[in-house]
Design a protein around this motif. Sequence first.
Motif, PDB file in Angstrom:
ATOM      1  N   ALA A   1     -15.957  16.241  19.379  1.00 51.97           N
ATOM      2  CA  ALA A   1     -16.513  15.732  18.120  1.00 51.97           C
ATOM      3  C   ALA A   1     -17.655  14.588  18.594  1.00 51.97           C
ATOM      4  N   GLU A   2     -17.141  13.796  19.675  1.00 47.99           N
ATOM      5  CA  GLU A   2     -18.074  12.631  20.238  1.00 47.99           C
ATOM      6  C   GLU A   2     -19.364  13.224  20.985  1.00 47.99           C
TER       7      GLU A   2
ATOM      8  N   ALA B   1     -25.204  14.911  20.802  1.00 49.09           N
ATOM      9  CA  ALA B   1     -26.523  16.191  20.822  1.00 49.09           C
ATOM     10  C   ALA B   1     -26.756  16.402  19.386  1.00 49.09           C
ATOM     11  N   HIS B   2     -26.260  15.560  18.400  1.00 48.15           N
ATOM     12  CA  HIS B   2     -26.700  15.791  16.842  1.00 48.15           C
ATOM     13  C   HIS B   2     -26.645  17.076  16.295  1.00 48.15           C
TER      14      HIS B   2
ATOM     15  N   ARG C   1     -31.552  18.039  23.343  1.00 45.80           N
ATOM     16  CA  ARG C   1     -30.317  17.597  22.878  1.00 45.80           C
ATOM     17  C   ARG C   1     -29.223  18.023  23.761  1.00 45.80           C
ATOM     18  N   LEU C   2     -29.162  19.312  24.113  1.00 44.04           N
ATOM     19  CA  LEU C   2     -28.110  19.783  24.988  1.00 44.04           C
ATOM     20  C   LEU C   2     -28.108  19.207  26.314  1.00 44.04           C
TER      21      LEU C   2
ATOM     22  N   SER D   1     -23.164  19.838  15.162  1.00 41.62           N
ATOM     23  CA  SER D   1     -21.897  19.955  14.378  1.00 41.62           C
ATOM     24  C   SER D   1     -21.009  20.714  15.829  1.00 41.62           C
ATOM     25  N   PRO D   2     -19.766  20.280  15.838  1.00 40.58           N
ATOM     26  CA  PRO D   2     -19.148  20.754  17.084  1.00 40.58           C
ATOM     27  C   PRO D   2     -19.075  22.277  17.269  1.00 40.58           C
ATOM     28  N   SER D   3     -18.876  23.272  16.278  1.00 47.03           N
ATOM     29  CA  SER D   3     -19.144  24.672  16.562  1.00 47.03           C
ATOM     30  C   SER D   3     -20.356  25.049  16.930  1.00 47.03           C
ATOM     31  N   HIS D   4     -21.285  24.537  16.385  1.00 47.97           N
ATOM     32  CA  HIS D   4     -22.620  25.025  16.831  1.00 47.97           C
ATOM     33  C   HIS D   4     -23.006  24.324  18.180  1.00 47.97           C
ATOM     34  N   PHE D   5     -22.757  23.211  18.520  1.00 42.43           N
ATOM     35  CA  PHE D   5     -22.776  22.693  19.829  1.00 42.43           C
ATOM     36  C   PHE D   5     -22.209  23.171  21.067  1.00 42.43           C
ATOM     37  N   CYS D   6     -20.954  23.996  20.689  1.00 39.53           N
ATOM     38  CA  CYS D   6     -20.155  24.482  21.523  1.00 39.53           C
ATOM     39  C   CYS D   6     -20.908  26.044  21.991  1.00 39.53           C
ATOM     40  N   SER D   7     -21.318  26.496  20.861  1.00 34.65           N
ATOM     41  CA  SER D   7     -22.017  27.902  21.316  1.00 34.65           C
ATOM     42  C   SER D   7     -23.420  27.775  21.856  1.00 34.65           C
ATOM     43  N   CYS D   8     -23.900  26.831  21.584  1.00 26.84           N
ATOM     44  CA  CYS D   8     -25.410  26.283  22.196  1.00 26.84           C
ATOM     45  C   CYS D   8     -25.274  26.052  23.614  1.00 26.84           C
ATOM     46  N   PHE D   9     -24.259  25.001  23.727  1.00 24.49           N
ATOM     47  CA  PHE D   9     -24.128  24.770  25.042  1.00 24.49           C
ATOM     48  C   PHE D   9     -23.556  25.583  26.113  1.00 24.49           C
TER      49      PHE D   9
END
Length: 215
Positions: free
Chosen positions: A156-157, A162-163, A137-138, A165-173
């Motif tokens: 957000a987009e 990546a399916h 996903r990332l 949430s924005p906060s979780h996406f930022c930390s994972c990315f």
Amino acid sequence: QHGGPGSRHPVLVMLFHSPASIWPAAGPPAAAEHRLIFWPYEAPHHYGNPAAPWDRSWLHVGGHWFERAIRHSGLPLATPLAIRPAIVMRYFEMTYEELHGHARQDPDMIEGLLRLFLHDVARHWIAHAAARRSDPRLEHARQYLEAHFHRPFDLAETAREAHLSPSHFCSCFARQFGVPPRQYAMRLRLQRAAQLLANREFAVFQVAEIVGFRD
């Protein structure tokens, strides 16, 4: 095809800077932007962008030791590799300087640079492949950023791609690629701007518009 019987340049190394495609011998075309590829001796290849101007950097390397060194490094031949362009260009520029910046060329220095180049590329490619396996996903979100770097960054987009949430996406990315997604997108934009400015074919304001700086 490049090379041929008695060719002085049996390996073609190419880095694509702008949107383009590579058409393999069979199957659909592969995206080439920000990709590095090693074409071995006499390998057929078809590449380009029929719809828009595009650019790339390349290096021909003589000596079959280089092809053997590529295989030994574990890097696949005739396959687009996702490698940060800055890594490749650092070695291209050092090699060019060694070839043209001295009154007398040093073959040992040139061979050493090329071996370091393969080692560094292999190290980053293996790390990148491991990152892809860890969370596809990332990787999809990263490719989305590379394809749309000229647009205003929308967290957000991108997170939706990546399916996550924005906060979780930022930390994972950031954990997977080493920088937050906003910074990653800005780096892509600045790298592209630097390439266009180096060509001196566009005014500064034109480069700004192409890469998405509206002010």
